[in-house]
Design a protein around this motif. Structure first.
Motif, PDB file in Angstrom:
ATOM      1  N   ALA A  51       5.084   6.618   8.360  1.00  0.00           N
ATOM      2  CA  ALA A  51       4.216   7.480   7.546  1.00  0.00           C
ATOM      3  C   ALA A  51       4.509   7.278   6.062  1.00  0.00           C
ATOM      4  O   ALA A  51       3.577   7.146   5.250  1.00  0.00           O
ATOM      5  CB  ALA A  51       4.393   8.943   7.944  1.00  0.00           C
ATOM      6  N   ASP A  52       5.771   7.214   5.703  1.00  0.00           N
ATOM      7  CA  ASP A  52       6.130   7.019   4.295  1.00  0.00           C
ATOM      8  C   ASP A  52       5.753   5.627   3.803  1.00  0.00           C
ATOM      9  O   ASP A  52       5.201   5.468   2.707  1.00  0.00           O
ATOM     10  CB  ASP A  52       7.629   7.254   4.078  1.00  0.00           C
ATOM     11  N   LEU A  53       6.054   4.607   4.599  1.00  0.00           N
ATOM     12  CA  LEU A  53       5.701   3.241   4.197  1.00  0.00           C
ATOM     13  C   LEU A  53       4.190   3.064   4.076  1.00  0.00           C
ATOM     14  O   LEU A  53       3.699   2.447   3.118  1.00  0.00           O
ATOM     15  CB  LEU A  53       6.258   2.226   5.194  1.00  0.00           C
ATOM     16  N   ALA A  54       3.444   3.595   5.029  1.00  0.00           N
ATOM     17  CA  ALA A  54       1.984   3.467   4.997  1.00  0.00           C
ATOM     18  C   ALA A  54       1.400   4.189   3.786  1.00  0.00           C
ATOM     19  O   ALA A  54       0.467   3.682   3.150  1.00  0.00           O
ATOM     20  CB  ALA A  54       1.372   4.001   6.294  1.00  0.00           C
ATOM     21  N   ALA A  55       1.948   5.345   3.447  1.00  0.00           N
ATOM     22  CA  ALA A  55       1.475   6.074   2.269  1.00  0.00           C
ATOM     23  C   ALA A  55       1.764   5.283   0.992  1.00  0.00           C
ATOM     24  O   ALA A  55       0.899   5.165   0.114  1.00  0.00           O
ATOM     25  CB  ALA A  55       2.123   7.453   2.201  1.00  0.00           C
ATOM     26  N   ASP A  56       2.965   4.741   0.899  1.00  0.00           N
ATOM     27  CA  ASP A  56       3.305   3.929  -0.270  1.00  0.00           C
ATOM     28  C   ASP A  56       2.415   2.694  -0.344  1.00  0.00           C
ATOM     29  O   ASP A  56       1.916   2.344  -1.414  1.00  0.00           O
ATOM     30  CB  ASP A  56       4.776   3.506  -0.235  1.00  0.00           C
ATOM     31  N   HIS A  57       2.217   2.051   0.797  1.00  0.00           N
ATOM     32  CA  HIS A  57       1.395   0.846   0.803  1.00  0.00           C
ATOM     33  C   HIS A  57      -0.032   1.154   0.374  1.00  0.00           C
ATOM     34  O   HIS A  57      -0.636   0.395  -0.405  1.00  0.00           O
ATOM     35  CB  HIS A  57       1.418   0.170   2.175  1.00  0.00           C
ATOM     36  N   ALA A  58      -0.594   2.248   0.840  1.00  0.00           N
ATOM     37  CA  ALA A  58      -1.948   2.631   0.437  1.00  0.00           C
ATOM     38  C   ALA A  58      -2.012   2.846  -1.074  1.00  0.00           C
ATOM     39  O   ALA A  58      -2.975   2.413  -1.731  1.00  0.00           O
ATOM     40  CB  ALA A  58      -2.396   3.887   1.183  1.00  0.00           C
ATOM     41  N   ARG A  59      -0.991   3.473  -1.637  1.00  0.00           N
ATOM     42  CA  ARG A  59      -0.957   3.672  -3.091  1.00  0.00           C
ATOM     43  C   ARG A  59      -0.857   2.337  -3.827  1.00  0.00           C
ATOM     44  O   ARG A  59      -1.504   2.128  -4.850  1.00  0.00           O
ATOM     45  CB  ARG A  59       0.202   4.589  -3.481  1.00  0.00           C
ATOM     46  N   PHE A  60      -0.034   1.426  -3.314  1.00  0.00           N
ATOM     47  CA  PHE A  60       0.113   0.114  -3.946  1.00  0.00           C
ATOM     48  C   PHE A  60      -1.200  -0.667  -3.883  1.00  0.00           C
ATOM     49  O   PHE A  60      -1.561  -1.342  -4.848  1.00  0.00           O
ATOM     50  CB  PHE A  60       1.233  -0.686  -3.269  1.00  0.00           C
ATOM     51  N   MET A  61      -1.897  -0.576  -2.754  1.00  0.00           N
ATOM     52  CA  MET A  61      -3.197  -1.246  -2.647  1.00  0.00           C
ATOM     53  C   MET A  61      -4.193  -0.651  -3.628  1.00  0.00           C
ATOM     54  O   MET A  61      -4.968  -1.380  -4.248  1.00  0.00           O
ATOM     55  CB  MET A  61      -3.742  -1.152  -1.217  1.00  0.00           C
ATOM     56  N   ALA A  62      -4.185   0.680  -3.763  1.00  0.00           N
ATOM     57  CA  ALA A  62      -5.140   1.355  -4.642  1.00  0.00           C
ATOM     58  C   ALA A  62      -4.969   0.919  -6.094  1.00  0.00           C
ATOM     59  O   ALA A  62      -5.940   0.859  -6.845  1.00  0.00           O
ATOM     60  CB  ALA A  62      -4.990   2.866  -4.528  1.00  0.00           C
ATOM     61  N   ARG A  63      -3.747   0.591  -6.482  1.00  0.00           N
ATOM     62  CA  ARG A  63      -3.533   0.167  -7.867  1.00  0.00           C
ATOM     63  C   ARG A  63      -3.412  -1.355  -7.988  1.00  0.00           C
ATOM     64  O   ARG A  63      -2.983  -1.868  -9.007  1.00  0.00           O
ATOM     65  CB  ARG A  63      -2.335   0.876  -8.478  1.00  0.00           C
ATOM     66  N   ASN A  64      -3.758  -2.059  -6.920  1.00  0.00           N
ATOM     67  CA  ASN A  64      -3.763  -3.516  -6.908  1.00  0.00           C
ATOM     68  C   ASN A  64      -2.410  -4.093  -7.340  1.00  0.00           C
ATOM     69  O   ASN A  64      -2.336  -5.025  -8.140  1.00  0.00           O
ATOM     70  CB  ASN A  64      -4.906  -4.049  -7.784  1.00  0.00           C
ATOM     71  N   SER A  65      -1.357  -3.542  -6.793  1.00  0.00           N
ATOM     72  CA  SER A  65       0.000  -3.955  -7.145  1.00  0.00           C
ATOM     73  C   SER A  65       0.307  -5.364  -6.647  1.00  0.00           C
ATOM     74  O   SER A  65      -0.120  -5.763  -5.564  1.00  0.00           O
ATOM     75  CB  SER A  65       1.013  -2.984  -6.531  1.00  0.00           C
ATOM     76  N   ASN A  66       1.053  -6.097  -7.427  1.00  0.00           N
ATOM     77  CA  ASN A  66       1.523  -7.423  -7.017  1.00  0.00           C
ATOM     78  C   ASN A  66       2.501  -7.338  -5.846  1.00  0.00           C
ATOM     79  O   ASN A  66       2.763  -8.344  -5.193  1.00  0.00           O
ATOM     80  CB  ASN A  66       2.195  -8.140  -8.183  1.00  0.00           C
ATOM     81  N   TYR A  67       3.061  -6.163  -5.607  1.00  0.00           N
ATOM     82  CA  TYR A  67       4.034  -5.983  -4.534  1.00  0.00           C
ATOM     83  C   TYR A  67       3.399  -5.551  -3.219  1.00  0.00           C
ATOM     84  O   TYR A  67       4.093  -5.370  -2.216  1.00  0.00           O
ATOM     85  CB  TYR A  67       5.108  -4.971  -4.947  1.00  0.00           C
ATOM     86  N   SER A  68       2.101  -5.388  -3.212  1.00  0.00           N
ATOM     87  CA  SER A  68       1.408  -4.946  -2.004  1.00  0.00           C
ATOM     88  C   SER A  68       1.638  -5.860  -0.798  1.00  0.00           C
ATOM     89  O   SER A  68       1.858  -5.356   0.310  1.00  0.00           O
ATOM     90  CB  SER A  68      -0.088  -4.786  -2.288  1.00  0.00           C
ATOM     91  N   PRO A  69       1.619  -7.192  -0.958  1.00  0.00           N
ATOM     92  CA  PRO A  69       1.854  -8.044   0.226  1.00  0.00           C
ATOM     93  C   PRO A  69       3.234  -7.822   0.866  1.00  0.00           C
ATOM     94  O   PRO A  69       3.350  -7.785   2.087  1.00  0.00           O
ATOM     95  CB  PRO A  69       1.725  -9.468  -0.321  1.00  0.00           C
ATOM     96  N   GLN A  70       4.254  -7.629   0.041  1.00  0.00           N
ATOM     97  CA  GLN A  70       5.588  -7.384   0.596  1.00  0.00           C
ATOM     98  C   GLN A  70       5.636  -6.031   1.304  1.00  0.00           C
ATOM     99  O   GLN A  70       6.255  -5.899   2.364  1.00  0.00           O
ATOM    100  CB  GLN A  70       6.668  -7.429  -0.505  1.00  0.00           C
ATOM    101  N   LEU A  71       4.997  -5.041   0.730  1.00  0.00           N
ATOM    102  CA  LEU A  71       4.972  -3.724   1.364  1.00  0.00           C
ATOM    103  C   LEU A  71       4.111  -3.743   2.619  1.00  0.00           C
ATOM    104  O   LEU A  71       4.426  -3.062   3.599  1.00  0.00           O
ATOM    105  CB  LEU A  71       4.473  -2.666   0.377  1.00  0.00           C
ATOM    106  N   ALA A  72       3.069  -4.569   2.622  1.00  0.00           N
ATOM    107  CA  ALA A  72       2.249  -4.722   3.828  1.00  0.00           C
ATOM    108  C   ALA A  72       3.099  -5.274   4.963  1.00  0.00           C
ATOM    109  O   ALA A  72       3.010  -4.810   6.109  1.00  0.00           O
ATOM    110  CB  ALA A  72       1.064  -5.649   3.553  1.00  0.00           C
TER     111      ALA A  72
END
Length: 114
Positions: A51-72
């Motif tokens: 739940a925590d990882l998915a929430a963080d990942h959704a936030r990273f995707m929303a801001r088009n973060s360069n770290y999104s692939p690693q969090l995915a």
């Protein structure tokens, strides 16, 4: 702002939606596991992690973060482990959670490799 306005491609939009579903399923499952008579601590811990990882990942995707692939990738791994744990239990909440998490893991892996 609608989700479609975030300029996510289809893979990203599916992943974000699956992450939101995973958050809901994991929070529900963890809460229900608290009331089970058997020791469900591993299931609860894994659900909380996802739940925590998915929430963080959704936030990273929303801001088009360069770290999104690693969090995915991290989210996919945690979702797979949690789905495996949940599938071991006959409780409805665990079975539903496992199904949702399998879908989330797949879309997160797709996102990580996009």
């Amino acid at each position: 702002m609608a989700l479609s306005e975030l300029e996510l491609n289809d893979t990203g939009e599916k992943c974000m939606n699956d992450c939101f579903e995973a958050i809901q399923a994991c929070e529900w499952c963890a809460d229900e596991c608290l009331d089970e008579e058997m020791d469900m601590s591993r299931c609860i811990r894994l659900c909380r992690d996802v739940a925590d990882l998915a929430a963080d990942h959704a936030r990273f995707m929303a801001r088009n973060s360069n770290y999104s692939p690693q969090l995915a990738e991290a989210t996919a791994g945690a979702a797979e482990e949690c789905a495996e744990e949940c599938s071991r239990h006959d409780h409805e909440h665990c079975q539903v959670c496992a199904e949702v998490l399998e879908e989330c893991a797949e879309s997160c892996r797709d996102m990580a490799s996009a």
